[in-house]
Design a protein around this motif. Sequence first.
Motif, PDB file in Angstrom:
ATOM      1  N   VAL A  69     -68.724 -39.057  36.269  1.00 41.18           N
ATOM      2  CA  VAL A  69     -67.325 -39.174  36.712  1.00 41.18           C
ATOM      3  C   VAL A  69     -67.272 -39.551  38.195  1.00 41.18           C
ATOM      4  O   VAL A  69     -66.510 -40.442  38.596  1.00 41.18           O
ATOM      5  CB  VAL A  69     -66.561 -37.860  36.441  1.00 41.18           C
ATOM      6  CG1 VAL A  69     -65.177 -37.888  37.067  1.00 41.18           C
ATOM      7  CG2 VAL A  69     -66.458 -37.604  34.945  1.00 41.18           C
ATOM      8  N   GLY A  70     -68.083 -38.895  39.005  1.00 39.31           N
ATOM      9  CA  GLY A  70     -68.092 -39.183  40.437  1.00 39.31           C
ATOM     10  C   GLY A  70     -68.548 -40.592  40.756  1.00 39.31           C
ATOM     11  O   GLY A  70     -67.944 -41.285  41.585  1.00 39.31           O
ATOM     12  N   VAL A  71     -69.611 -41.033  40.098  1.00 42.42           N
ATOM     13  CA  VAL A  71     -70.122 -42.388  40.335  1.00 42.42           C
ATOM     14  C   VAL A  71     -69.103 -43.426  39.880  1.00 42.42           C
ATOM     15  O   VAL A  71     -68.920 -44.456  40.535  1.00 42.42           O
ATOM     16  CB  VAL A  71     -71.494 -42.580  39.655  1.00 42.42           C
ATOM     17  CG1 VAL A  71     -71.879 -44.037  39.586  1.00 42.42           C
ATOM     18  CG2 VAL A  71     -72.563 -41.803  40.409  1.00 42.42           C
ATOM     19  N   ALA A  72     -68.427 -43.163  38.776  1.00 45.23           N
ATOM     20  CA  ALA A  72     -67.381 -44.094  38.322  1.00 45.23           C
ATOM     21  C   ALA A  72     -66.266 -44.183  39.368  1.00 45.23           C
ATOM     22  O   ALA A  72     -65.771 -45.278  39.668  1.00 45.23           O
ATOM     23  CB  ALA A  72     -66.819 -43.648  36.974  1.00 45.23           C
ATOM     24  N   GLY A  73     -65.901 -43.045  39.940  1.00 48.18           N
ATOM     25  CA  GLY A  73     -64.876 -43.046  40.982  1.00 48.18           C
ATOM     26  C   GLY A  73     -65.328 -43.776  42.231  1.00 48.18           C
ATOM     27  O   GLY A  73     -64.578 -44.577  42.812  1.00 48.18           O
ATOM     28  N   ILE A  74     -66.555 -43.535  42.661  1.00 50.76           N
ATOM     29  CA  ILE A  74     -67.091 -44.225  43.837  1.00 50.76           C
ATOM     30  C   ILE A  74     -67.172 -45.726  43.576  1.00 50.76           C
ATOM     31  O   ILE A  74     -66.816 -46.534  44.443  1.00 50.76           O
ATOM     32  CB  ILE A  74     -68.469 -43.650  44.226  1.00 50.76           C
ATOM     33  CG1 ILE A  74     -68.305 -42.236  44.783  1.00 50.76           C
ATOM     34  CG2 ILE A  74     -69.175 -44.545  45.249  1.00 50.76           C
ATOM     35  CD1 ILE A  74     -69.601 -41.463  44.943  1.00 50.76           C
ATOM     36  N   GLY A  75     -67.635 -46.084  42.384  1.00 47.08           N
ATOM     37  CA  GLY A  75     -67.719 -47.510  42.045  1.00 47.08           C
ATOM     38  C   GLY A  75     -66.367 -48.190  42.120  1.00 47.08           C
ATOM     39  O   GLY A  75     -66.243 -49.314  42.611  1.00 47.08           O
ATOM     40  N   ILE A  77     -63.534 -47.037  43.815  1.00 49.06           N
ATOM     41  CA  ILE A  77     -62.901 -46.961  45.135  1.00 49.06           C
ATOM     42  C   ILE A  77     -63.688 -47.718  46.200  1.00 49.06           C
ATOM     43  O   ILE A  77     -63.110 -48.482  46.981  1.00 49.06           O
ATOM     44  CB  ILE A  77     -62.719 -45.478  45.546  1.00 49.06           C
ATOM     45  CG1 ILE A  77     -61.727 -44.798  44.598  1.00 49.06           C
ATOM     46  CG2 ILE A  77     -62.256 -45.362  46.989  1.00 49.06           C
ATOM     47  CD1 ILE A  77     -61.715 -43.293  44.694  1.00 49.06           C
ATOM     48  N   VAL A  78     -64.999 -47.526  46.245  1.00 49.98           N
ATOM     49  CA  VAL A  78     -65.808 -48.097  47.330  1.00 49.98           C
ATOM     50  C   VAL A  78     -66.251 -49.523  47.037  1.00 49.98           C
ATOM     51  O   VAL A  78     -66.233 -50.381  47.918  1.00 49.98           O
ATOM     52  CB  VAL A  78     -67.043 -47.197  47.617  1.00 49.98           C
ATOM     53  CG1 VAL A  78     -67.942 -47.811  48.671  1.00 49.98           C
ATOM     54  CG2 VAL A  78     -66.597 -45.802  48.035  1.00 49.98           C
ATOM     55  N   PHE A  79     -66.649 -49.777  45.784  1.00 52.73           N
ATOM     56  CA  PHE A  79     -67.234 -51.078  45.459  1.00 52.73           C
ATOM     57  C   PHE A  79     -66.296 -51.989  44.677  1.00 52.73           C
ATOM     58  O   PHE A  79     -66.684 -53.085  44.275  1.00 52.73           O
ATOM     59  CB  PHE A  79     -68.548 -50.880  44.693  1.00 52.73           C
ATOM     60  CG  PHE A  79     -69.584 -50.148  45.499  1.00 52.73           C
ATOM     61  CD1 PHE A  79     -70.187 -50.746  46.602  1.00 52.73           C
ATOM     62  CD2 PHE A  79     -69.938 -48.850  45.180  1.00 52.73           C
ATOM     63  CE1 PHE A  79     -71.133 -50.070  47.352  1.00 52.73           C
ATOM     64  CE2 PHE A  79     -70.888 -48.162  45.922  1.00 52.73           C
ATOM     65  CZ  PHE A  79     -71.487 -48.778  47.017  1.00 52.73           C
ATOM     66  N   GLY A  80     -65.074 -51.564  44.440  1.00 54.98           N
ATOM     67  CA  GLY A  80     -64.089 -52.407  43.775  1.00 54.98           C
ATOM     68  C   GLY A  80     -64.404 -52.705  42.320  1.00 54.98           C
ATOM     69  O   GLY A  80     -63.936 -53.700  41.773  1.00 54.98           O
TER      70      GLY A  80
END
Length: 110
Positions: A69-75, A77-80
Amino acid sequence: MHPYVLLAGAILSELFGTTALKLSEGFSQPVPSIGVVLGYGAAFYLLSLTLEELPMGVVYGTWAALGIVGVAGIGTIVFGESVDLAGLLGIGLIIGGVYCVTVVSQMSAH
């Protein structure tokens, strides 16, 4: 230290390591590559401490699920990176699964 605090630290360390892995560009960038080693090293160390007090299924399930879940969110928000309705549904199911295992189920040490 409370085992769930250690587990949260393990999850945050994994998120840091995974983000650094993306930024390392196949380990061709030295600083993010060091971040990968430090992030995953800290994650596994904290995970090992957590396993001393909580059941393995609860620890690994929570760590893996919240990492996803966290990596999906970072992907996003941060990497578009994009997420669609099916992805959001899957993330919701993952969060629901963690809730069931850690709160509703008798698997967890309450």
